[in-house]
Design a protein around this motif. Structure first.
Motif, PDB file in Angstrom:
ATOM      1  N   LEU A   1       0.729  -1.151  -0.001  1.00 57.09           N
ATOM      2  CA  LEU A   1       0.125  -0.024   0.125  1.00 57.09           C
ATOM      3  C   LEU A   1       0.862   1.405   0.045  1.00 57.09           C
ATOM      4  CD1 LEU A   1      -2.788  -1.112   2.467  1.00 57.09           C
ATOM      5  CD2 LEU A   1      -3.049  -0.832   0.194  1.00 57.09           C
ATOM      6  N   ILE A   2       2.094   1.258   0.804  1.00 57.67           N
ATOM      7  CA  ILE A   2       2.902   2.341   0.555  1.00 57.67           C
ATOM      8  C   ILE A   2       3.358   2.578  -1.023  1.00 57.67           C
ATOM      9  CG2 ILE A   2       5.223   3.196   1.469  1.00 57.67           C
ATOM     10  CD1 ILE A   2       4.830   1.610   4.093  1.00 57.67           C
ATOM     11  N   GLY A   3       3.775   1.520  -1.565  1.00 51.24           N
ATOM     12  CA  GLY A   3       4.044   1.592  -2.817  1.00 51.24           C
ATOM     13  C   GLY A   3       2.993   2.199  -3.877  1.00 51.24           C
TER      14      GLY A   3
ATOM     15  N   LEU B   1      13.789   5.914  -6.324  1.00 53.97           N
ATOM     16  CA  LEU B   1      13.170   5.049  -5.408  1.00 53.97           C
ATOM     17  C   LEU B   1      13.718   3.882  -5.177  1.00 53.97           C
ATOM     18  CD1 LEU B   1      10.489   4.650  -3.667  1.00 53.97           C
ATOM     19  CD2 LEU B   1       9.537   3.396  -5.651  1.00 53.97           C
ATOM     20  N   VAL B   2      14.135   3.202  -6.085  1.00 55.36           N
ATOM     21  CA  VAL B   2      14.992   1.893  -5.978  1.00 55.36           C
ATOM     22  C   VAL B   2      16.395   2.065  -5.438  1.00 55.36           C
ATOM     23  CG1 VAL B   2      15.939  -0.099  -7.344  1.00 55.36           C
ATOM     24  CG2 VAL B   2      13.913   0.892  -8.322  1.00 55.36           C
ATOM     25  N   LEU B   3      16.917   3.019  -5.995  1.00 57.29           N
ATOM     26  CA  LEU B   3      18.526   3.211  -5.346  1.00 57.29           C
ATOM     27  C   LEU B   3      18.044   3.590  -3.851  1.00 57.29           C
ATOM     28  CD1 LEU B   3      20.639   4.553  -8.084  1.00 57.29           C
ATOM     29  CD2 LEU B   3      20.162   2.029  -7.295  1.00 57.29           C
ATOM     30  N   GLY B   4      17.278   4.652  -3.678  1.00 57.37           N
ATOM     31  CA  GLY B   4      17.066   4.996  -2.191  1.00 57.37           C
ATOM     32  C   GLY B   4      16.369   3.957  -1.395  1.00 57.37           C
ATOM     33  N   LEU B   5      15.658   3.137  -1.808  1.00 52.76           N
ATOM     34  CA  LEU B   5      14.852   2.339  -0.868  1.00 52.76           C
ATOM     35  C   LEU B   5      15.973   1.085  -0.555  1.00 52.76           C
ATOM     36  CD1 LEU B   5      11.905   1.932   0.159  1.00 52.76           C
ATOM     37  CD2 LEU B   5      11.366   0.664  -1.618  1.00 52.76           C
ATOM     38  N   PHE B   6      16.738   0.662  -1.504  1.00 54.28           N
ATOM     39  CA  PHE B   6      17.466  -0.727  -1.336  1.00 54.28           C
ATOM     40  C   PHE B   6      19.112  -0.233  -0.840  1.00 54.28           C
ATOM     41  CE2 PHE B   6      14.101  -2.145  -3.582  1.00 54.28           C
ATOM     42  CZ  PHE B   6      13.678  -3.435  -2.968  1.00 54.28           C
ATOM     43  N   SER B   7      19.594   0.625  -1.775  1.00 57.87           N
ATOM     44  CA  SER B   7      20.991   0.887  -1.628  1.00 57.87           C
ATOM     45  C   SER B   7      21.547   1.816  -0.231  1.00 57.87           C
ATOM     46  CB  SER B   7      21.734   1.647  -2.858  1.00 57.87           C
ATOM     47  OG  SER B   7      21.766   0.768  -3.888  1.00 57.87           O
TER      48      SER B   7
ATOM     49  N   PHE C   1      13.881   6.394   5.096  1.00 59.24           N
ATOM     50  CA  PHE C   1      12.468   5.646   5.377  1.00 59.24           C
ATOM     51  C   PHE C   1      12.626   4.186   5.053  1.00 59.24           C
ATOM     52  CE2 PHE C   1       8.508   4.439   3.484  1.00 59.24           C
ATOM     53  CZ  PHE C   1       7.493   4.564   4.588  1.00 59.24           C
ATOM     54  N   GLY C   2      13.372   3.866   4.002  1.00 60.95           N
ATOM     55  CA  GLY C   2      13.581   2.388   3.900  1.00 60.95           C
ATOM     56  C   GLY C   2      14.094   1.837   5.072  1.00 60.95           C
ATOM     57  N   TYR C   3      14.976   2.209   5.569  1.00 62.08           N
ATOM     58  CA  TYR C   3      15.833   1.586   6.702  1.00 62.08           C
ATOM     59  C   TYR C   3      15.063   1.533   7.892  1.00 62.08           C
ATOM     60  CZ  TYR C   3      19.013   2.109  10.719  1.00 62.08           C
ATOM     61  OH  TYR C   3      19.697   1.843  11.992  1.00 62.08           O
ATOM     62  N   ILE C   4      14.210   2.593   7.950  1.00 62.58           N
ATOM     63  CA  ILE C   4      13.263   2.330   9.280  1.00 62.58           C
ATOM     64  C   ILE C   4      12.220   1.294   9.025  1.00 62.58           C
ATOM     65  CG2 ILE C   4      11.292   3.651  10.266  1.00 62.58           C
ATOM     66  CD1 ILE C   4      12.603   6.161  10.037  1.00 62.58           C
ATOM     67  N   LEU C   5      11.767   1.021   7.817  1.00 60.60           N
ATOM     68  CA  LEU C   5      10.914   0.039   7.508  1.00 60.60           C
ATOM     69  C   LEU C   5      11.649  -1.245   7.709  1.00 60.60           C
ATOM     70  CD1 LEU C   5       9.047   0.983   4.079  1.00 60.60           C
ATOM     71  CD2 LEU C   5       8.065   0.830   6.195  1.00 60.60           C
ATOM     72  N   ARG C   6      12.866  -1.666   7.384  1.00 59.09           N
ATOM     73  CA  ARG C   6      13.729  -2.491   7.486  1.00 59.09           C
ATOM     74  C   ARG C   6      14.081  -2.851   9.083  1.00 59.09           C
ATOM     75  NH1 ARG C   6      18.371  -2.832   2.946  1.00 59.09           N
ATOM     76  NH2 ARG C   6      18.653  -5.187   3.807  1.00 59.09           N
TER      77      ARG C   6
ATOM     78  N   PRO D   1       7.724  -5.534  -1.833  1.00 57.09           N
ATOM     79  CA  PRO D   1       6.225  -5.159  -1.981  1.00 57.09           C
ATOM     80  C   PRO D   1       6.296  -3.729  -2.204  1.00 57.09           C
ATOM     81  CG  PRO D   1       6.450  -6.691  -0.231  1.00 57.09           C
ATOM     82  CD  PRO D   1       7.800  -6.266  -0.619  1.00 57.09           C
ATOM     83  N   VAL D   2       6.949  -2.744  -1.730  1.00 55.24           N
ATOM     84  CA  VAL D   2       6.956  -1.411  -1.813  1.00 55.24           C
ATOM     85  C   VAL D   2       7.326  -1.117  -3.285  1.00 55.24           C
ATOM     86  CG1 VAL D   2       7.622   0.929  -1.347  1.00 55.24           C
ATOM     87  CG2 VAL D   2       7.740  -0.723   0.559  1.00 55.24           C
ATOM     88  N   LEU D   3       8.179  -1.741  -3.657  1.00 55.17           N
ATOM     89  CA  LEU D   3       8.460  -1.352  -5.307  1.00 55.17           C
ATOM     90  C   LEU D   3       7.452  -2.078  -6.185  1.00 55.17           C
ATOM     91  CD1 LEU D   3      10.598  -0.454  -7.207  1.00 55.17           C
ATOM     92  CD2 LEU D   3      11.639  -2.758  -7.191  1.00 55.17           C
ATOM     93  N   LEU D   4       7.024  -3.161  -5.839  1.00 53.81           N
ATOM     94  CA  LEU D   4       5.854  -3.837  -6.649  1.00 53.81           C
ATOM     95  C   LEU D   4       4.572  -3.174  -6.876  1.00 53.81           C
ATOM     96  CD1 LEU D   4       6.404  -7.613  -5.719  1.00 53.81           C
ATOM     97  CD2 LEU D   4       6.711  -6.506  -8.056  1.00 53.81           C
TER      98      LEU D   4
END
Length: 504
Positions: free
Chosen positions: A176-178, A211-217, A424-429, A437-440
């Motif tokens: 839903l965030i995605g 989004l991809v590089l921020g969320l994961f890298s 934000f991705g770090y907090i989620l992890r 699922p955020v990416l999808l």
């Protein structure tokens, strides 16, 4: 032209000298990226997208490069799992259970070579499945209209939660965030600004690469910075470096069974290699029963998840190519790469651009052969690369990530936005939320909105169009089943607990 004719045409594309070199570079880059902690197939493919586009690679070559990096990352992730007991990515968690004990016994070379062979068999089975079933699925998918596509994407989102093990609620929230992030920007129909905060840089929405590089890298960099020690040393590969015929024959049935299972799980939207490896491992453990030594260095416990990962990685390309629906987080990134070339994946892609589709399918055979041939002699080199300390690794990841984002629009805003998304991705992890699922959800959000509006426009606003056809009705039934699966798992666990209490 029949399927074999198209496949021959695809091999003509994949075996051209230019594309052979492209696939070779992709497998090498992917292997190195996959074995380094903090990087995986999503990061590897995402980092290569702006580079491939900047080099002016033709669409088929760019897709072959990204697919080779994808497969190489899947192989590289198992190296750290076996040698260091550190999963290179989520899908290789099951590999550590028996791969690392084998390495501790002095069978690191056997474990690495056997995992490469198992992955090759799984990928070969899945690629054959693509050749046989992808064209049939593409022909069937032509019957899909806007309503069918919308319901299919709802099913894909629900699959994430229904198959996400013990975290269905968190998976749904992440999706839903995605979906929310995909709605940022100007509404294409009404021209209304949505969730932009009056910032002109957000009028076109959040860029995919940002989004991809921020969320994961970036989130992975923050996790790596938490580790102040160098970590344990790699287990050195001693003794023979190659499995023998007896060991290969002992796991052959496991390879075939898990290859088929991995392909099926890969085709299901949202399932992916992580779920496939877990299901394959637990299935083989049940089949072995008391005769197995799973968790203590059992070769079947290594071969099962590795074969499933190879099958799922290739199987995930089927829904991407035939339906335009990403089967995994990495294929979602590849859909974003196709959009840079103004290519829309879906059933018409097989008819309009067969060179791209069949060139990609043929390149999967080529890339998997390259991985087996190249990586087995390089086992000792891999153990040295894994000794790179975090103080040297983190700056390299940060520099590559920053260059990849800045190259898209050359604006510092994208860099700051990437850092904010990374935090934000770090907090989620840290809260144990999955990020794929955020990416999808982000990828599917725009497509869902477009198809819903088209469907309602065709029906003059009548909602019946969303369930009136056999395809939409069948998808809703499957969606309901997937929604019930987490509830059934909870009920089953409680029943087992009650039984145990009663027996005690």
């Amino acid at each position: 032209m029949d399927t074999l004719g198209y496949l021959g045409q695809g091999f003509g594309v994949a075996l051209s000298p230019y594309n052979l070199v492209t696939a070779l570079c992709g497998t090498l880059i992917g292997t190195v990226v996959g074995l380094l902690p903090g990087l995986g197939p999503i990061n590897g493919v995402a980092l290569l997208i702006p580079i491939a586009f900047a080099l002016g690679l033709p669409p088929e070559s760019a897709l072959i490069l990204l697919a080779a990096v994808y497969l190489g990352c899947e192989y590289g992730g198992r190296i750290s799992s076996i040698l260091l007991n550190i999963p290179g990515e989520a899908s290789t968690v099951m590999t550590t259970l028996d791969g690392y004990p084998m390495a501790r016994k002095g069978l690191a070379g056997v474990a690495l070579s056997l995992s490469a062979w198992s992955s090759f068999i799984g990928a070969f089975i899945a690629t054959c499945g693509m050749v046989l079933f992808a064209p049939l699925l593409a022909k069937w998918a032509i019957a899909f209209g806007p309503a069918e596509y919308f319901v299919l994407m709802v099913f894909a989102i629900v699959c994430l939660g229904g198959m996400a093990g013990d975290r269905p609620l968190k998976t749904f929230i992440a999706a839903l965030i995605g979906l929310f992030l995909s709605s940022v920007g100007i509404d294409a129909n009404s021209g209304v600004y949505r969730f932009t905060g009056d910032n002109i840089h957000l009028t076109d929405g959040i860029q995919f690469v940002v989004l991809v590089l921020g969320l994961f890298s970036i989130s992975e960099i923050l996790l790596l910075l938490e580790k102040t020690h160098r970590g344990q040393e790699a287990v050195k590969a001693t003794g023979r470096m190659m499995f023998n015929f007896k060991e290969a024959s002992a796991v052959f049935v496991v390879n075939v069974r898990c290859g088929l299972l991995g392909f099926i799980m890969g085709v299901l939207p949202g399932a992916g290699a992580t779920l496939a490896s877990a299901v394959a491992y637990m299935t083989e453990k049940r089949i072995a029963g008391a005769k197995g030594t799973f968790g203590q260095g059992d070769m079947r416990g290594l071969a099962a998840p590795e074969t499933a990962i190879g099958g799922a990685a290739c199987g995930a390309l089927v829904p991407m190519l035939t339906l335009g629906v990403p089967g995994s987080g990495t294929t979602a990134v590849m859909i974003g790469a196709l959009s840079l070339y103004n290519i829309t994946p879906g059933p018409l892609l097989f008819q309009q651009q067969p060179d791209i589709v069949w060139g990609l399918i043929a390149s999967l055979f080529v890339a998997n052969v390259m991985l087996v041939i190249l990586n087995i002699p390089m086992i000792r080199i891999f153990t040295r690369i894994l000794a790179v300390p975090n103080w040297a690794l983190v700056p390299v990841i940060a520099i590559i990530t920053g260059i990849g984002v800045y190259a898209v629009h050359a604006t510092t805003f994208d860099l700051f936005l990437m850092i904010g998304i990374g935090i934000f991705g770090y907090i989620l992890r840290k809260l144990d939320f999955p990020l794929s699922p955020v990416l999808l959800g982000f990828i599917l959000g725009g497509l869902m909105e477009q198809n819903l509006r088209r469907a309602l426009s065709i029906s003059n606003g009548a909602l019946e169009i969303l369930w009136s056809s056999p395809i939409t009705f069948g998808c809703w039934v499957l969606t309901a089943i997937m929604l019930l699966m987490p509830l059934l798992r909870i009920w089953r666990k409680r029943s087992v607990a009650r039984r145990a209490i009663a027996d005690a």
